[in-house]
Design a protein around this motif. Structure first.
Motif, mmCIF file in Angstrom:
data_model
loop_
_atom_site.group_PDB
_atom_site.id
_atom_site.type_symbol
_atom_site.label_atom_id
_atom_site.label_comp_id
_atom_site.label_asym_id
_atom_site.label_seq_id
_atom_site.Cartn_x
_atom_site.Cartn_y
_atom_site.Cartn_z
ATOM 1 N N PHE B 63 41.687 87.908 73.046
ATOM 2 C CA PHE B 63 40.524 87.313 72.405
ATOM 3 C C PHE B 63 39.375 88.324 72.436
ATOM 4 O O PHE B 63 39.045 88.857 73.500
ATOM 5 N N SER B 64 38.765 88.546 71.275
ATOM 6 C CA SER B 64 37.599 89.422 71.242
ATOM 7 C C SER B 64 36.592 88.889 70.241
ATOM 8 O O SER B 64 36.960 88.244 69.249
ATOM 9 N N GLY B 65 35.326 89.169 70.529
ATOM 10 C CA GLY B 65 34.251 88.737 69.638
ATOM 11 C C GLY B 65 33.419 89.927 69.223
ATOM 12 O O GLY B 65 33.302 90.919 69.954
ATOM 13 N N SER B 66 32.854 89.830 68.031
ATOM 14 C CA SER B 66 31.997 90.904 67.529
ATOM 15 C C SER B 66 30.984 90.317 66.567
ATOM 16 O O SER B 66 31.055 89.133 66.196
ATOM 17 N N GLY B 67 30.061 91.175 66.151
ATOM 18 C CA GLY B 67 29.092 90.756 65.149
ATOM 19 C C GLY B 67 27.669 90.804 65.644
ATOM 20 O O GLY B 67 27.402 91.007 66.834
ATOM 21 N N SER B 68 26.763 90.613 64.694
ATOM 22 C CA SER B 68 25.340 90.605 64.996
ATOM 23 C C SER B 68 24.593 89.984 63.826
ATOM 24 O O SER B 68 25.170 89.844 62.720
ATOM 25 N N GLY B 69 23.341 89.620 64.081
ATOM 26 C CA GLY B 69 22.513 89.088 63.002
ATOM 27 C C GLY B 69 22.988 87.737 62.510
ATOM 28 O O GLY B 69 22.790 86.723 63.181
ATOM 29 N N THR B 70 23.602 87.712 61.345
ATOM 30 C CA THR B 70 24.065 86.443 60.778
ATOM 31 C C THR B 70 25.587 86.363 60.663
ATOM 32 O O THR B 70 26.098 85.312 60.262
ATOM 33 N N ASP B 71 26.290 87.416 61.004
ATOM 34 C CA ASP B 71 27.748 87.436 60.834
ATOM 35 C C ASP B 71 28.470 87.777 62.132
ATOM 36 O O ASP B 71 28.255 88.855 62.697
ATOM 37 N N PHE B 72 29.302 86.859 62.564
ATOM 38 C CA PHE B 72 30.036 87.008 63.813
ATOM 39 C C PHE B 72 31.513 86.713 63.578
ATOM 40 O O PHE B 72 31.864 85.943 62.674
ATOM 41 N N THR B 73 32.353 87.354 64.387
ATOM 42 C CA THR B 73 33.801 87.232 64.218
ATOM 43 C C THR B 73 34.481 87.028 65.555
ATOM 44 O O THR B 73 34.129 87.669 66.551
ATOM 45 N N LEU B 74 35.442 86.121 65.573
ATOM 46 C CA LEU B 74 36.356 85.958 66.707
ATOM 47 C C LEU B 74 37.722 86.447 66.239
ATOM 48 O O LEU B 74 38.216 85.993 65.194
ATOM 49 N N THR B 75 38.312 87.343 67.001
ATOM 50 C CA THR B 75 39.627 87.871 66.670
ATOM 51 C C THR B 75 40.604 87.554 67.791
ATOM 52 O O THR B 75 40.291 87.729 68.970
ATOM 53 N N ILE B 76 41.766 87.057 67.403
ATOM 54 C CA ILE B 76 42.866 86.881 68.350
ATOM 55 C C ILE B 76 43.927 87.888 67.933
ATOM 56 O O ILE B 76 44.503 87.781 66.838
ATOM 57 N N SER B 77 44.171 88.877 68.759
ATOM 58 C CA SER B 77 44.967 90.031 68.322
ATOM 59 C C SER B 77 46.415 89.664 68.015
ATOM 60 O O SER B 77 46.972 90.099 67.010
ATOM 61 N N ARG B 78 47.030 88.877 68.900
ATOM 62 C CA ARG B 78 48.406 88.429 68.680
ATOM 63 C C ARG B 78 48.480 86.982 69.160
ATOM 64 O O ARG B 78 48.350 86.714 70.349
ATOM 65 N N LEU B 79 48.697 86.083 68.221
ATOM 66 C CA LEU B 79 48.677 84.665 68.543
ATOM 67 C C LEU B 79 49.838 84.276 69.461
ATOM 68 O O LEU B 79 50.998 84.586 69.197
ATOM 69 N N GLU B 80 49.467 83.610 70.536
ATOM 70 C CA GLU B 80 50.448 82.998 71.431
ATOM 71 C C GLU B 80 50.550 81.511 71.071
ATOM 72 O O GLU B 80 49.616 80.939 70.476
ATOM 73 N N PRO B 81 51.655 80.859 71.421
ATOM 74 C CA PRO B 81 51.808 79.435 71.064
ATOM 75 C C PRO B 81 50.650 78.565 71.544
ATOM 76 O O PRO B 81 50.275 77.609 70.860
ATOM 77 N N GLU B 82 50.062 78.907 72.694
ATOM 78 C CA GLU B 82 48.963 78.103 73.247
ATOM 79 C C GLU B 82 47.630 78.354 72.549
ATOM 80 O O GLU B 82 46.640 77.687 72.862
ATOM 81 N N ASP B 83 47.573 79.284 71.611
ATOM 82 C CA ASP B 83 46.316 79.599 70.920
ATOM 83 C C ASP B 83 46.079 78.732 69.690
ATOM 84 O O ASP B 83 45.002 78.801 69.085
ATOM 85 N N PHE B 84 47.063 77.929 69.309
ATOM 86 C CA PHE B 84 46.888 77.086 68.130
ATOM 87 C C PHE B 84 45.981 75.913 68.530
ATOM 88 O O PHE B 84 46.340 75.090 69.369
ATOM 89 N N ALA B 85 44.810 75.890 67.937
ATOM 90 C CA ALA B 85 43.730 75.008 68.383
ATOM 91 C C ALA B 85 42.602 75.072 67.362
ATOM 92 O O ALA B 85 42.723 75.733 66.328
ATOM 93 N N VAL B 86 41.505 74.379 67.660
ATOM 94 C CA VAL B 86 40.300 74.472 66.843
ATOM 95 C C VAL B 86 39.291 75.361 67.578
ATOM 96 O O VAL B 86 39.131 75.249 68.803
ATOM 97 N N TYR B 87 38.615 76.211 66.831
ATOM 98 C CA TYR B 87 37.651 77.146 67.394
ATOM 99 C C TYR B 87 36.269 76.895 66.795
ATOM 100 O O TYR B 87 36.124 76.752 65.579
#
Lengths: 118, 109
Positions: B63-87
């Motif tokens: 899990f990693s986050g990036s961004g600034s100002g008005t635009d932000f991103t959450l990245t999940i590099s390789r989805l594991e079965p337990e990552d299926f969810a609402v963010y």
């Protein structure tokens, strides 16, 4: 271990009053803000209000101002969310959560389901 | 009043794939005050990322986050079965004091 333990599920009728609670364990309760978050069935998260138990400073979302009251009793490390007259539209899951200085909610209660139905 | 918009609404991916979730704010948000949460069915939300890019305690480094100002991103590099969810993304400081985005559901393709 930090824990927030909420009171149980409630079933009430429209017009009734209700107070739900959130008790903190494992940290200095008076040093962190405690917020309340609503989640209606199948919907997203909505911030309702927040209180600093150390001095009872309280802030509300404009959407919930006047609709609910947030309070705390620091002597028993417990925060409260209360309604004076429930509506069917108050049916939801309610979470309490501890807020960090950065405005993040780092620990959450297990949630309390409130059902309002005649 | 600040509004957070998340896209896409639903992301259908397979385990092992990369997930990229977007959060856009209607006004500039300090990076210090932007967080991401994961919520699984029947569970309370869990803090994943705070200050836009710092992983919370115990959160895996996929899990990693990036961004600034008005635009932000959450990245999940390789989805594991337990990552299926609402963010959800969330800001602090603008009126209203705390705001959540509407959420992105990551489901199994």
């Amino acid at each position: 271990e930090v824990q927030l333990v909420q009171s149980g599920a409630e079933v009430k009728k429209p017009g009734e009053s209700l107070r739900i609670s959130c008790k903190g364990f494992g940290y200095s309760f008076t040093s962190y803000w405690i917020g309340w978050v609503r989640q209606m069935p199948g919907k997203g998260l909505e911030w309702m209000g927040i209180i600093y138990p150390g001095d009872s400073d309280t802030r509300y979302s404009p959407s919930f101002q006047g609709q609910v009251t947030v309070s705390a009793d620091k002597s028993i490390s417990t925060a409260y969310l209360q309604w004076s007259s429930l509506k069917a539209s108050d049916t939801a899951m309610y979470y309490c959560a501890r807020s960090t200085a950065g405005g993040d909610f780092d620990y959450w209660g297990q949630g309390a389901m409130v059902t309002v139905s005649s | 009043e600040i509004v957070l918009t998340q896209s896409p609404g639903t992301l259908s991916l397979s385990p092992g794939e990369r997930a990229t979730l977007s959060c856009r704010a209607s006004q500039s948000v300090s990076s210090t005050y932007l967080g991401w949460y994961q919520q699984k069915p029947g569970q309370a939300p869990r803090l994943l990322i705070y200050a836009a890019s710092t992983r919370a305690t115990g959160i895996p480094d996929r899990f990693s986050g990036s961004g600034s100002g008005t635009d932000f991103t959450l990245t999940i590099s390789r989805l594991e079965p337990e990552d299926f969810a609402v963010y959800y993304c969330q800001q602090y400081g603008r009126s209203p004091l705390f705001t959540f985005g509407p959420g992105t559901k990551v489901d199994i393709k």
